[in-house]
Design a protein around this motif. Structure first.
Motif, PDB file in Angstrom:
ATOM      1  N   LEU A   1     -46.681 -13.182  42.459  1.00 36.39           N
ATOM      2  CA  LEU A   1     -46.830 -13.457  41.030  1.00 36.39           C
ATOM      3  C   LEU A   1     -45.584 -13.055  40.262  1.00 36.39           C
ATOM      4  O   LEU A   1     -45.026 -11.978  40.488  1.00 36.39           O
ATOM      5  CB  LEU A   1     -48.026 -12.696  40.463  1.00 36.39           C
ATOM      6  N   ILE A   2     -45.217 -13.899  39.319  1.00 41.36           N
ATOM      7  CA  ILE A   2     -44.122 -13.603  38.396  1.00 41.36           C
ATOM      8  C   ILE A   2     -44.670 -13.676  36.981  1.00 41.36           C
ATOM      9  O   ILE A   2     -45.267 -14.685  36.601  1.00 41.36           O
ATOM     10  CB  ILE A   2     -42.963 -14.616  38.542  1.00 41.36           C
ATOM     11  N   LEU A   3     -44.489 -12.612  36.212  1.00 39.70           N
ATOM     12  CA  LEU A   3     -44.802 -12.666  34.784  1.00 39.70           C
ATOM     13  C   LEU A   3     -43.634 -13.381  34.130  1.00 39.70           C
ATOM     14  O   LEU A   3     -42.478 -12.955  34.223  1.00 39.70           O
ATOM     15  CB  LEU A   3     -44.981 -11.268  34.196  1.00 39.70           C
ATOM     16  N   TRP A   4     -43.932 -14.479  33.465  1.00 37.35           N
ATOM     17  CA  TRP A   4     -42.926 -15.395  32.923  1.00 37.35           C
ATOM     18  C   TRP A   4     -43.199 -15.535  31.429  1.00 37.35           C
ATOM     19  O   TRP A   4     -44.051 -16.298  31.013  1.00 37.35           O
ATOM     20  CB  TRP A   4     -43.069 -16.704  33.675  1.00 37.35           C
ATOM     21  N   THR A   5     -42.509 -14.751  30.622  1.00 41.45           N
ATOM     22  CA  THR A   5     -42.823 -14.658  29.202  1.00 41.45           C
ATOM     23  C   THR A   5     -41.558 -14.571  28.359  1.00 41.45           C
ATOM     24  O   THR A   5     -40.507 -14.164  28.851  1.00 41.45           O
ATOM     25  CB  THR A   5     -43.722 -13.424  28.949  1.00 41.45           C
TER      26      THR A   5
ATOM     27  N   MET B   1     -47.386 -18.776  48.383  1.00 44.18           N
ATOM     28  CA  MET B   1     -47.249 -19.513  47.145  1.00 44.18           C
ATOM     29  C   MET B   1     -46.745 -18.573  46.054  1.00 44.18           C
ATOM     30  O   MET B   1     -47.157 -17.423  45.980  1.00 44.18           O
ATOM     31  CB  MET B   1     -48.602 -20.112  46.759  1.00 44.18           C
ATOM     32  N   ILE B   2     -45.870 -19.071  45.221  1.00 43.39           N
ATOM     33  CA  ILE B   2     -45.351 -18.309  44.082  1.00 43.39           C
ATOM     34  C   ILE B   2     -45.990 -18.872  42.810  1.00 43.39           C
ATOM     35  O   ILE B   2     -45.940 -20.078  42.570  1.00 43.39           O
ATOM     36  CB  ILE B   2     -43.822 -18.406  43.981  1.00 43.39           C
ATOM     37  N   ILE B   3     -46.583 -17.983  42.021  1.00 39.28           N
ATOM     38  CA  ILE B   3     -47.231 -18.380  40.774  1.00 39.28           C
ATOM     39  C   ILE B   3     -46.521 -17.674  39.617  1.00 39.28           C
ATOM     40  O   ILE B   3     -46.452 -16.448  39.584  1.00 39.28           O
ATOM     41  CB  ILE B   3     -48.723 -17.999  40.772  1.00 39.28           C
ATOM     42  N   ALA B   4     -45.985 -18.459  38.691  1.00 42.08           N
ATOM     43  CA  ALA B   4     -45.376 -17.919  37.478  1.00 42.08           C
ATOM     44  C   ALA B   4     -46.394 -18.078  36.352  1.00 42.08           C
ATOM     45  O   ALA B   4     -46.927 -19.162  36.139  1.00 42.08           O
ATOM     46  CB  ALA B   4     -44.086 -18.664  37.135  1.00 42.08           C
ATOM     47  N   VAL B   5     -46.667 -16.985  35.646  1.00 36.77           N
ATOM     48  CA  VAL B   5     -47.708 -17.025  34.619  1.00 36.77           C
ATOM     49  C   VAL B   5     -47.184 -16.465  33.299  1.00 36.77           C
ATOM     50  O   VAL B   5     -46.508 -15.444  33.267  1.00 36.77           O
ATOM     51  CB  VAL B   5     -48.981 -16.278  35.089  1.00 36.77           C
TER      52      VAL B   5
END
Length: 108
Positions: A40-44, A1-5
């Motif tokens: 995980l992707i830091l999405w900012t 699973m890919i989670i963008a946060v």
């Protein structure tokens, strides 16, 4: 699973351009999810020095990312470019319709 946060208001309290208090519950959950193999992707919206500070802040709590403001290498290869749209299974953001806790509970 890919989670963008997202960062501001999600991984920490909203305090732009400063960094607010950490959301330890979410940080802990993401560290755990990554240990299970989730990516995980830091999405900012942060960039430059503010982005560097955000990444360092997360690392100081043991949270590391597979990508920062970009897609994962296998997604880039699949589509032949790094689209502006981040490809993820779950997007965690303080402006989302449902709280991140609900999203993670549904994903398990």
């Amino acid at each position: 699973m890919i989670i963008a946060v997202d960062f501001d208001g999600t991984l920490c309290e909203e305090c732009w351009p400063e960094i607010g208090k950490p959301n330890l519950k979410l940080i802990g959950e993401l560290i755990y999810r990554r240990s299970l193999g989730d990516r995980l992707i830091l999405w900012t919206c942060r960039s430059g020095i503010q982005l560097t500070q955000a990444v360092f802040f997360c690392k100081s709590y043991g949270l590391e990312f597979d990508a920062v403001n970009e897609n994962l290498p296998d997604i880039i290869e699949k589509y032949g470019n790094d689209s502006r749209k981040i490809s993820a299974d779950i997007y965690i953001d303080d402006r989302s319709e449902k709280p991140w806790v609900t999203l993670l509970e549904k994903a398990v």
